[in-house]
Design a protein around this motif. Sequence first.
Motif, PDB file in Angstrom:
ATOM      1  N   VAL A  28       0.860  -1.177   0.000  1.00 11.90           N
ATOM      2  CA  VAL A  28       0.000   0.000   0.000  1.00 11.90           C
ATOM      3  C   VAL A  28       0.901   1.233   0.000  1.00 11.90           C
ATOM      4  CG1 VAL A  28      -1.839   1.259   1.170  1.00 11.90           C
ATOM      5  CG2 VAL A  28      -1.788  -1.234   1.262  1.00 11.90           C
ATOM      6  N   ILE A  29       0.679   2.092  -0.946  1.00 14.07           N
ATOM      7  CA  ILE A  29       1.558   3.246  -1.151  1.00 14.07           C
ATOM      8  C   ILE A  29       0.723   4.523  -1.112  1.00 14.07           C
ATOM      9  CG2 ILE A  29       3.108   4.381  -2.795  1.00 14.07           C
ATOM     10  CD1 ILE A  29       3.696   1.549  -3.909  1.00 14.07           C
ATOM     11  N   ARG A  30       1.220   5.513  -0.397  1.00 12.53           N
ATOM     12  CA  ARG A  30       0.637   6.850  -0.461  1.00 12.53           C
ATOM     13  C   ARG A  30       1.557   7.706  -1.335  1.00 12.53           C
ATOM     14  NH1 ARG A  30       0.033  11.662   2.988  1.00 12.53           N
ATOM     15  NH2 ARG A  30       2.202  11.349   3.586  1.00 12.53           N
ATOM     16  N   PHE A  31       1.000   8.275  -2.369  1.00 11.33           N
ATOM     17  CA  PHE A  31       1.781   8.987  -3.376  1.00 11.33           C
ATOM     18  C   PHE A  31       1.287  10.424  -3.492  1.00 11.33           C
ATOM     19  CE2 PHE A  31       1.999  10.085  -8.031  1.00 11.33           C
ATOM     20  CZ  PHE A  31       3.362  10.304  -8.075  1.00 11.33           C
ATOM     21  N   LYS A  32       2.230  11.346  -3.389  1.00  4.89           N
ATOM     22  CA  LYS A  32       1.913  12.756  -3.637  1.00  4.89           C
ATOM     23  C   LYS A  32       2.480  13.138  -4.996  1.00  4.89           C
ATOM     24  CE  LYS A  32       1.751  14.406   1.133  1.00  4.89           C
ATOM     25  NZ  LYS A  32       2.290  15.375   2.109  1.00  4.89           N
TER      26      LYS A  32
END
Lengths: 295, 262
Positions: B46-50
């Motif tokens: 699970v990746i949070r990408f800005k």
Amino acid sequence: MKPAHVFALVLTTVGLMSSAWGQVTILTNGLPAANHFAVPPSNIAVSLTLLRHRPTRQTSADADSVGSCRSLPELVQVLKVAGPVEVLGHLRREIACAPSGRIEFNSVETRPAILAQGYLPSPTNHVFGLELHADVTVFSAGSPTAPPFLMLSWNGTWAGSTTLLATWEKLAVRGFTLAAAVPGITYSKVEPDEDGFVNTGGGTDLGGLFRRRKPKDAAKKDAPAKPSKAAKAAVIAAATTEREPSYASEPPPEKIVLQGDWIGFAGQLLVSRREMPAADQSGDLYLVIQSHRAD
Amino acid sequence: MEILREPTVKTLLLFAFTAGLATCGTAWAANPTNGVPRSLALELTVIRFKPESKDQVLQDFQLTGPSSNVVETLRGLGRSVDVVYRGTREVALEPNAMARFDATETRPVILVGKPGVPVPPAAVYGLTLQVTVRPVGEESFILAWDGSLNWSPDLMDRRTGMQNTFQFLGKAANLAQSASQFAGDSQGAIRGGADIGFAVAELFKGGNMDSSIYELPVLKTVGLNGSRVCKDGQLIVSTTAAEAGVKEPQILFFVLAPHVEP
């Protein structure tokens, strides 16, 4: 013309299939049996996008221009000509259809808050966001080699607040250069305010909504004097209006029902417009669905 | 922490769904199974990408390859990449096989010295996901997944040092947040972050006044469900634009990578 295209033309002619625009609804009772030919399990990727569009003029974007769009970026460009566009949500899910399957697009948020006065009711904590499910059916009506049809049936709601959206805009203090590319999307302040609250841009800043600011003339009087901490505390204690909870400003949730059916081919863009209720300049809500084979 | 639950209606429906898919798929497949027992490794990231720009929220990233490549690809495209969860499960490649990816934690809220003040129910942060596997052919199998992720971008952004999440910053954010930057071997960092869950001890500050409002971090819930007929090594990517509108755009990537083992 391929048999599948002839079938689509017939459906459109007899009114079973509407164009992918506006309130999309299909009369499915007259559809032929789904599987004339065995359809192998198909991986379908469905992208769902919610756009808020605020036309600068009184009228919405031209329906013909919107209806002729073949991709999401193209649609955004068309809408931007008529006014700012905000992306409220963009979700992509995959489903193995054999021949049908259900997929959910749920993305909601809450920000719980506590009032320190036990004798006052707590602020209600609304749930904002998207709750929607879609049934996807793949069927072939022409021949085993013809491109299969997709039937989408979706039902759900988007709960939002134009008041909150407007507040977020006020909090956006940095004129981000790319705002020109997608007007309405700007970065927000990431600094503690005078009360130590930090708005990271990730939430609704309910405190900012509930707290009343000190009257301007009172603030001007305080500014040059620079009182001591004790004097400032006394002033704050006397100024009952400052940071006093104001329930009148609590944004009411606005729910927009998203429901419809559609038949088309993979890759086609489905655009459905809803008017956002109540507030001035609330604009239009665009539901955009695009599905394609993911094999 | 593994949370064991009784089978729910949703679980039974998931089984029924995959069973239906498998029935149809088996009828279609030329060679349903060859009888050789195999195992399947499922890797969930699970990746949070800005993203670098707001336009990227609508972009189709078309990610391929192993999950470490996904991180590297996103790293070159955005301001920062946070691996918020990574876990691996092994299951037998046989009907009704199921794997759970659960990593949750609860932080109850207590207000000291404020008797009578109602407190909200404690939020559960983290990931709850179950994946059901069913073979449908010699090389194909169906994965069906169902679950949700509770998270808070407020908490992730407020963390200093990023002890429990691994952050890979893009070029735009390097100047501002160089202290959190991991340089070099991102794959090793990812491996070290398996089953990390969330650490969310912070309560947003309220004032000292009686009239103050205590705000808890925003709680975001993203539903995860779907299914796919896939083969060894095929990457399954679901995306959710977690922050859009006028706020700082952020995208959550759920990357599920199945690997058939002999």
